[in-house]
Design a protein around this motif. Structure first.
Motif, PDB file in Angstrom:
ATOM      1  N   TYR A  43      -2.016  -5.493   8.387  1.00 41.08           N
ATOM      2  CA  TYR A  43      -1.703  -4.510   9.002  1.00 41.08           C
ATOM      3  C   TYR A  43      -0.300  -3.736   8.432  1.00 41.08           C
ATOM      4  O   TYR A  43      -0.464  -2.452   8.038  1.00 41.08           O
ATOM      5  N   LYS A  44       0.893  -4.605   8.400  1.00 44.48           N
ATOM      6  CA  LYS A  44       2.001  -4.156   7.545  1.00 44.48           C
ATOM      7  C   LYS A  44       1.712  -3.641   6.118  1.00 44.48           C
ATOM      8  O   LYS A  44       2.293  -2.738   5.525  1.00 44.48           O
ATOM      9  N   GLU A  45       0.846  -4.391   5.406  1.00 44.38           N
ATOM     10  CA  GLU A  45       0.532  -4.014   4.009  1.00 44.38           C
ATOM     11  C   GLU A  45      -0.048  -2.628   3.974  1.00 44.38           C
ATOM     12  O   GLU A  45       0.297  -1.834   3.076  1.00 44.38           O
ATOM     13  N   ALA A  46      -0.898  -2.427   5.221  1.00 42.26           N
ATOM     14  CA  ALA A  46      -1.481  -1.213   4.877  1.00 42.26           C
ATOM     15  C   ALA A  46      -0.575  -0.085   5.642  1.00 42.26           C
ATOM     16  O   ALA A  46      -0.897   1.185   4.888  1.00 42.26           O
ATOM     17  N   LEU A  47      -0.020  -0.297   6.216  1.00 42.56           N
ATOM     18  CA  LEU A  47       1.078   0.632   6.862  1.00 42.56           C
ATOM     19  C   LEU A  47       2.085   0.853   5.617  1.00 42.56           C
ATOM     20  O   LEU A  47       2.192   2.081   5.303  1.00 42.56           O
ATOM     21  N   SER A  48       2.571   0.307   4.708  1.00 45.94           N
ATOM     22  CA  SER A  48       3.521   0.365   3.962  1.00 45.94           C
ATOM     23  C   SER A  48       2.557   1.210   2.724  1.00 45.94           C
ATOM     24  O   SER A  48       3.227   1.871   2.106  1.00 45.94           O
ATOM     25  N   GLY A  49       1.429   0.809   2.552  1.00 42.58           N
ATOM     26  CA  GLY A  49       0.522   1.430   1.512  1.00 42.58           C
ATOM     27  C   GLY A  49       0.569   2.835   1.978  1.00 42.58           C
ATOM     28  O   GLY A  49       0.271   3.831   0.922  1.00 42.58           O
ATOM     29  N   ALA A  50       0.397   3.321   3.154  1.00 45.35           N
ATOM     30  CA  ALA A  50       0.133   4.504   3.845  1.00 45.35           C
ATOM     31  C   ALA A  50       1.527   5.631   4.012  1.00 45.35           C
ATOM     32  O   ALA A  50       1.852   6.493   4.228  1.00 45.35           O
ATOM     33  N   GLY A  51       2.735   4.411   3.681  1.00 48.59           N
ATOM     34  CA  GLY A  51       4.118   5.155   3.921  1.00 48.59           C
ATOM     35  C   GLY A  51       4.300   5.151   5.417  1.00 48.59           C
ATOM     36  O   GLY A  51       4.995   6.450   5.918  1.00 48.59           O
ATOM     37  N   LEU A  52       3.635   4.434   6.174  1.00 46.54           N
ATOM     38  CA  LEU A  52       3.849   4.807   7.732  1.00 46.54           C
ATOM     39  C   LEU A  52       4.724   3.704   8.391  1.00 46.54           C
ATOM     40  O   LEU A  52       5.022   2.798   7.871  1.00 46.54           O
ATOM     41  N   GLU A  53       5.249   3.920   9.703  1.00 45.91           N
ATOM     42  CA  GLU A  53       6.025   3.027  10.495  1.00 45.91           C
ATOM     43  C   GLU A  53       5.038   2.611  11.355  1.00 45.91           C
ATOM     44  O   GLU A  53       3.997   3.042  11.737  1.00 45.91           O
ATOM     45  N   LEU A  54       5.650   1.488  12.325  1.00 47.15           N
ATOM     46  CA  LEU A  54       4.871   0.920  13.196  1.00 47.15           C
ATOM     47  C   LEU A  54       4.453   1.776  14.467  1.00 47.15           C
ATOM     48  O   LEU A  54       3.226   1.656  15.020  1.00 47.15           O
TER      49      LEU A  54
END
Ligand code: SF4
Lengths: 251, 365
Positions: A43-54
């Protein structure tokens, strides 16, 4: 933004999509022993891939470890999620074949994408990813190379047994008879296709999906050969479940 | 059963013992013992559980009632209206205890039960009675037989009344309640105690109906269960269905223990008819008609078939019935692979996901 996390028996996948149902990012990792942790990591990896916050992201978890994803807003079985994911790409009546690490599922939908029925393989691993892993080990071939080896085969041989252990014995006898490695490997993939055809009639448009087919494209060729018609392939077969879960998150 | 009661025999049911072993989750200790002496893992796991327990000289009756072993029989009596396995099972004990095995073999797979079928079975009953008279040295007391049949009839009607309260929406009971309360109709037919038991139970259900008490809070879906219970998973499954707000409203297994063809005026022929007519002894089309009627009567949204590996007799998923239910009648179906007692044939993971996905399917319909 919406996230789907598919905690499968062998791999855990995450996909994040936007309001327009477009993929923003995705991530995958081997599932291993800690389901909660691996879900968190993808989840975190995908978030950072999309440049998103939690914050502000709706999450739906699916797959056999769906109940371990405690940060998910809700859960949905992989059967519903694969169905949703595939129908998005091919909006018509479908027969969906998902070959997973531990089980194979066959789902039939109507034109509206609603499930008519579904079946999971019976107890034996035959016809699943675990079966291919076991056979690769027996034959001393790296799992990743099975597809390439099978593609170089020019001859079809029958591997017919119903169960993994019997198949292994059958392979030993083929080796003893001097059959070529590539032909045997192709035969092993052929047996996966046979197991699928035994589960339910493959009527109408057939979609092949799941991690195993993503890595073993030969399964598309063999299924097309067996059915005598084209088999549909979603853009990212390994992520159909996660994508479907993300679509549920949107609802 | 009624004949034995009339002769004054105390009747013991190995099937009930096996269900107890299954529900106690100890069947997998015993099945392998029977497998090892030549009873295949593919045959009835009631048989293998019970014979295995006997060979190990153990019984759950000890904890429950302080009974240290199963009773030694004077005679064994069996009706093969269910299956061959029961006969083989009783024959095992017949050899062990050197006791005679009497059996009734009704004609099988009947679409309709006709007069000549009843004649055949009635003759077999008379034959069995003659042999029991020899063993006991007593004539069969007709009045006692009539009384036993009358009590069976009364119990059966009360049992049906109890199960039928589930036609109400929401249902006051679930299939799991049925499995717990079915023992008397199986093992105490012909006795007053069964009648008393079901009178009380039926009264309780009527009270629940009056007060609008549902078995499953906020019932959303109603499902028909086809096949045997998974005895070692009663609690787990019943909790899952409660979580899914789904009630298993009826089942072939509980609902077919209704023998309302019995008449005290004609005890032998009416027993012959009732025990030949049972669901499990019938043709595939007769079974299909029965299930369709029940689904309609209980307003079920779908069927779950339990395909029990070791009991083909009580599993109806093997000859295309689920596909016909779906394609010809539009009834959503799910088939679960499992077993009554042998938990080696059961996967919690697969079952849970299958059930959850089935309910999701119903939600989206
Ligand atoms: S009907 Fe099934 S459970 Fe009952 S004795 Fe026969 S095989 Fe066993």
């Amino acid at each position: 933004m919406f996230a789907g996390i598919d905690v499968g028996a062998s791999a855990t996948k995450c996909m994040i999509i936007d309001e327009g149902k477009n993929e923003l990012s995705s991530a995958v990792k081997r599932t291993g022993m800690s389901l909660r942790k691996v879900a968190d990591e993808v989840y975190k990896e995908a978030l950072s891939g999309a440049g998103l916050e939690l914050d502000g992201i709706k999450v739906v978890a699916t797959g056999f470890g769906r109940k371990n994803v405690d940060f998910a807003d809700s859960i949905r079985t992989e059967i519903s999620c694969h169905c949703k994911g595939c129908y998005h790409h091919f909006p018509r009546a479908l027969t969906i074949v998902d070959i997973g690490g531990q089980d194979t599922k066959l789902i039939r939908t109507n034109v509206e994408g609603k499930i008519i029925d579904f079946k999971m393989n019976r107890k034996c691993a035959a016809g699943t990813g675990a079966f291919l892993e076991e056979i690769a080990r027996r034959m001393d071939v790296p799992l990743e190379e099975m597809n390439g080896i099978a593609l170089s085969s020019e001859r079809e041989i029958e591997i017919g047994s119903y169960c993994t252990v019997f198949t292994a014995t059958e392979i030993l006898s083929k080796i003893r008879e001097g059959e070529k490695q590539e032909d045997i490997v192709r035969g092993v993939f052929g047996s996966v296709i046979k197991r699928i055809q035994e589960m339910n009639p493959l009527i109408g448009d057939v979609v092949l999906t799941g991690g195993v087919v993503a890595h073993n494209e030969i399964l598309f060729d063999l299924l097309e050969e067996a059915l005598g018609r084209e088999v549909l392939k979603p853009p990212k077969p390994q992520f159909t479940g996660a994508f479907g879960a993300a679509l549920y998150a949107m609802m | 059963m009624e004949v034995l009661v009339a002769f004054g025999f105390k009747v013991y049911f190995p099937e009930n013992h096996s269900a107890l072993i299954g529900a106690r989750k100890i069947a997998d200790d015993y099945i392998p013992v029977a497998n090892a002496v030549g009873y295949s893992p593919e045959i009835c796991s009631y048989l293998t559980s019970d014979i295995g327990a006997y060979l190990r000289n153990e019984t759950p009756l000890k904890d429950a009632y302080g009974v240290s072993s199963i009773p030694k029989p004077d005679v064994l009596a069996v009706n093969t209206n269910q299956c061959r396995d029961l006969y083989e099972w009783f024959s095992f004990f017949g050899r062990r205890f050197d006791a005679p095995v009497f059996s009734i073999h009704p004609p099988k797979y009947l679409d309709e039960v006709e007069e000549h079928h009843v004649d055949d079975v009635a003759v077999q009953y008379e034959d069995m009675i003659a042999q029991l008279e020899k063993i006991t040295g007593e004539r069969l007391d007709e009045a006692k037989l009539k009384e036993a049949v009358a009590l069976s009839l009364e119990a059966t009607e009360l049992w049906k009344g109890f199960l039928d309260t589930a036609v109400h929406v929401p249902s006051p009971l679930t299939f799991f309640d049925g499995t717990i309360h079915m023992a008397p109709i199986v093992v105490m037919r012909g006795l007053q105690v069964a009648v008393d038991y079901y009178k009380q139970l039926k009264a309780e259900m009527d009270e629940r109906l009056e007060n609008g008490i549902a078995a499953v809070d906020d019932e959303r879906f109603r499902i028909y269960w086809e096949g045997m219970p998974v005895w070692g998973r009663l609690r787990k499954l019943s909790e899952q269905f409660v979580d899914l707000r789904t009630c298993l409203v009826a089942s072939t297994y509980c609902n077919s223990w209704v023998f309302d063809d019995m008449t005290p005026d004609d005890p032998i022929r009416s027993m012959a008819l009732a025990y030949t007519k049972v669901f499990v002894n019938r043709s595939e089309p007769a079974k299909e008609r029965y299930i369709l009627d029940e689904i309609k009567r209980f307003k079920a949204d779908g069927i779950i078939f339990h395909d029990a590996r070791t009991c083909p007799a009580n599993s109806n998923a093997s000859y295309g019935m689920p596909a016909r239910m779906m394609e010809d009648h539009g009834i959503p179906t799910l088939t679960l692979d499992g077993d009554l007692n042998d938990l080696r044939c059961w996967s919690d993971e697969q079952a849970t996901t299958n059930i959850e996905a089935f309910i999701e399917q119903l939600e989206e319909r």
